[in-house]
Design a protein around this motif. Structure first.
Motif, PDB file in Angstrom:
ATOM      1  N   LYS A 126      47.500  31.220  27.521  1.00 27.39           N
ATOM      2  CA  LYS A 126      48.462  31.063  28.612  1.00 27.39           C
ATOM      3  C   LYS A 126      47.870  30.286  29.790  1.00 27.39           C
ATOM      4  CE  LYS A 126      51.348  35.062  27.608  1.00 27.39           C
ATOM      5  NZ  LYS A 126      52.512  34.189  27.296  1.00 27.39           N
ATOM      6  N   GLY A 127      46.643  29.794  29.619  1.00 29.85           N
ATOM      7  CA  GLY A 127      46.013  29.007  30.672  1.00 29.85           C
ATOM      8  C   GLY A 127      45.483  29.824  31.825  1.00 29.85           C
ATOM      9  N   ILE A 128      45.321  31.111  31.633  1.00 27.95           N
ATOM     10  CA  ILE A 128      44.837  31.985  32.702  1.00 27.95           C
ATOM     11  C   ILE A 128      43.314  31.932  32.748  1.00 27.95           C
ATOM     12  CG2 ILE A 128      44.667  34.386  33.484  1.00 27.95           C
ATOM     13  CD1 ILE A 128      47.453  34.830  32.301  1.00 27.95           C
ATOM     14  N   LYS A 129      42.768  31.553  33.875  1.00 27.07           N
ATOM     15  CA  LYS A 129      41.325  31.456  34.059  1.00 27.07           C
ATOM     16  C   LYS A 129      40.777  32.792  34.561  1.00 27.07           C
ATOM     17  CE  LYS A 129      41.514  27.070  33.071  1.00 27.07           C
ATOM     18  NZ  LYS A 129      41.026  26.574  31.751  1.00 27.07           N
ATOM     19  N   LEU A 130      39.717  33.253  33.927  1.00 32.23           N
ATOM     20  CA  LEU A 130      39.108  34.523  34.293  1.00 32.23           C
ATOM     21  C   LEU A 130      37.701  34.311  34.839  1.00 32.23           C
ATOM     22  CD1 LEU A 130      40.157  36.572  31.126  1.00 32.23           C
ATOM     23  CD2 LEU A 130      41.249  36.615  33.377  1.00 32.23           C
ATOM     24  N   GLY A 140      35.700  38.340  32.819  1.00 27.21           N
ATOM     25  CA  GLY A 140      36.669  39.007  33.682  1.00 27.21           C
ATOM     26  C   GLY A 140      37.047  40.414  33.282  1.00 27.21           C
ATOM     27  N   VAL A 141      36.425  40.955  32.243  1.00 18.58           N
ATOM     28  CA  VAL A 141      36.808  42.294  31.774  1.00 18.58           C
ATOM     29  C   VAL A 141      36.243  43.342  32.729  1.00 18.58           C
ATOM     30  CG1 VAL A 141      36.594  43.985  29.925  1.00 18.58           C
ATOM     31  CG2 VAL A 141      36.950  41.567  29.370  1.00 18.58           C
ATOM     32  N   VAL A 142      37.120  44.033  33.416  1.00 17.36           N
ATOM     33  CA  VAL A 142      36.717  45.055  34.380  1.00 17.36           C
ATOM     34  C   VAL A 142      36.592  46.415  33.695  1.00 17.36           C
ATOM     35  CG1 VAL A 142      37.356  46.237  36.512  1.00 17.36           C
ATOM     36  CG2 VAL A 142      37.801  43.787  36.269  1.00 17.36           C
ATOM     37  N   HIS A 143      37.530  46.716  32.822  1.00 19.00           N
ATOM     38  CA  HIS A 143      37.483  47.956  32.040  1.00 19.00           C
ATOM     39  C   HIS A 143      38.220  47.686  30.735  1.00 19.00           C
ATOM     40  CE1 HIS A 143      41.751  49.532  32.573  1.00 19.00           C
ATOM     41  NE2 HIS A 143      41.714  48.414  33.255  1.00 19.00           N
ATOM     42  N   ARG A 144      38.081  48.594  29.785  1.00 16.49           N
ATOM     43  CA  ARG A 144      38.719  48.401  28.488  1.00 16.49           C
ATOM     44  C   ARG A 144      39.498  49.650  28.103  1.00 16.49           C
ATOM     45  NH1 ARG A 144      34.099  47.242  24.336  1.00 16.49           N
ATOM     46  NH2 ARG A 144      33.310  49.155  25.291  1.00 16.49           N
ATOM     47  N   ILE A 145      40.432  49.477  27.175  1.00 18.90           N
ATOM     48  CA  ILE A 145      41.021  50.613  26.483  1.00 18.90           C
ATOM     49  C   ILE A 145      40.882  50.335  24.991  1.00 18.90           C
ATOM     50  CG2 ILE A 145      42.595  51.279  28.337  1.00 18.90           C
ATOM     51  CD1 ILE A 145      44.851  49.877  26.937  1.00 18.90           C
ATOM     52  N   ASP A 146      40.867  51.391  24.195  1.00 14.38           N
ATOM     53  CA  ASP A 146      40.639  51.249  22.763  1.00 14.38           C
ATOM     54  C   ASP A 146      41.713  50.396  22.102  1.00 14.38           C
ATOM     55  OD1 ASP A 146      38.489  52.961  23.073  1.00 14.38           O
ATOM     56  OD2 ASP A 146      39.657  54.743  22.548  1.00 14.38           O
TER      57      ASP A 146
END
Length: 313
Positions: A126-130, A140-146
């Motif tokens: 989607k062209g989203i820059k992290l 850009g991963v701050v937290h995760r879910i399973d």
């Protein structure tokens, strides 16, 4: 052969005092890196692990709250996140943060042996820059879910946002509420489960309640009881891997559909009946409180409707 910085890890207050090699091994394993403690020790000797801002490190060092370590991994080629056109539900986005309502079955970020088809790949399409912080596979991963948990997950688009949001998580000020269907009629209306969690020494793919593990706290409120199940709201104070699943299994009320910690005979759902419904945080740029909620997915909503009608359970 080149060495590329994969990620930066920061020590939390609860982790203070752990041996550096043990701490790093557990953190890497939590990120799906197939690695042993002996390999981490070799990396330390080879200079592939460095403490910020600078300083020599050795395996027996005791880590301290707030310390940051850069971990480099030898690779033949640099890893590149490729875009995958996967439909996703973006519930919030601005210049700093993007929050997605993740469907059950979708992995959050690429990992060794799983480079495509993740939420990160979908965001790139989607062209989203992290933010690049977090590593090549976890930008850009701050937290995760399973994978088999649905619901809200946030990503940082800027370095400022990444630092601010991870700091909020470290101080337990991010609001994270989940809805779960668990086996059995729970006897208490509300309560707190505080049991330390660590990787199961008998099975690296599982977590377990282990003395000396990391502090883990889950608050719960019973919403509704059925014949053989209960509908529960869970609020995370800490965010350990598989925390809700491990805690409720430990007290005799495993999540419905949980193929790892649950029961063989359970409700018809593809994955654990767990949905990250509410996410609240202070905006990293404005400081204003942002609170987001998402509706239950159709599979969980259908199960609850059938339980209420007495058609199952």
């Amino acid at each position: 052969m080149r060495a590329a910085i994969r990620t930066t890890y920061e020590v939390t207050e609860q982790e203070t005092g752990e041996r550096l090699d043990k701490w790093l091994t557990e953190r890497l394993q939590e990120d799906d890196v197939d690695i042993s403690r002996s390999v981490v020790q070799q990396w330390l000797k080879s200079g592939l692990i460095a403490r910020r801002p600078a300083g020599k490190v050795k395996a027996s060092d005791a880590v301290e709250d707030g310390q940051q370590y850069d971990v480099e991994v030898p690779e033949e080629e640099p890893f590149t996140v490729l875009p995958d056109d996967i439909p996703i539900d973006i519930v919030y986005e601005d210049d700093d943060v993007v929050v997605v309502n993740k469907p059950r079955g979708l992995v959050v970020h690429p990992a060794a042996g799983h480079p495509r088809g993740t939420l990160i790949n979908a965001l790139f399409a989607k062209g989203i820059k992290l933010s690049s912080l977090g590593g090549e596979m976890r930008p850009g991963v701050v937290h995760r879910i399973d994978r088999d948990t649905s619901g809200l997950v946030m990503f940082a688009k800027t370095d400022r946002a990444y630092y601010a949001l991870t700091e909020q998580l470290r101080h337990h000020t991010v609001e994270r509420k989940y809805i779960a269907i668990v086996h059995g009629r729970m006897g208490h209306e509300s309560g707190t489960i505080e049991m330390p969690i660590a990787r199961d020494p008998q099975d690296r793919q599982r977590m377990a309640v282990i003395e000396g593990g990391k502090r883990a706290v889950t608050h719960f409120q019973v919403i509704e009881r059925f014949d053989k199940y209960s509908l529960v709201e869970c609020r995370l104070e800490t965010g350990r891997t598989h925390q809700i699943r491990v805690h409720f299994a430990e007290i005799g009320h495993p999540l419905a559909g949980d193929q790892v910690y649950g029961r063989r005979h359970t409700l018809p759902i593809d994955g654990q009946a767990l949905h990250a419904q509410t996410l609240g945080f202070d905006h990293p740029a404005t400081g204003e409180l942002v609170t987001l909620t998402s509706e239950l997915p159709t599979d969980m909503a259908g199960l609850i409707e059938n339980l209420q009608a007495g058609r199952i359970g």
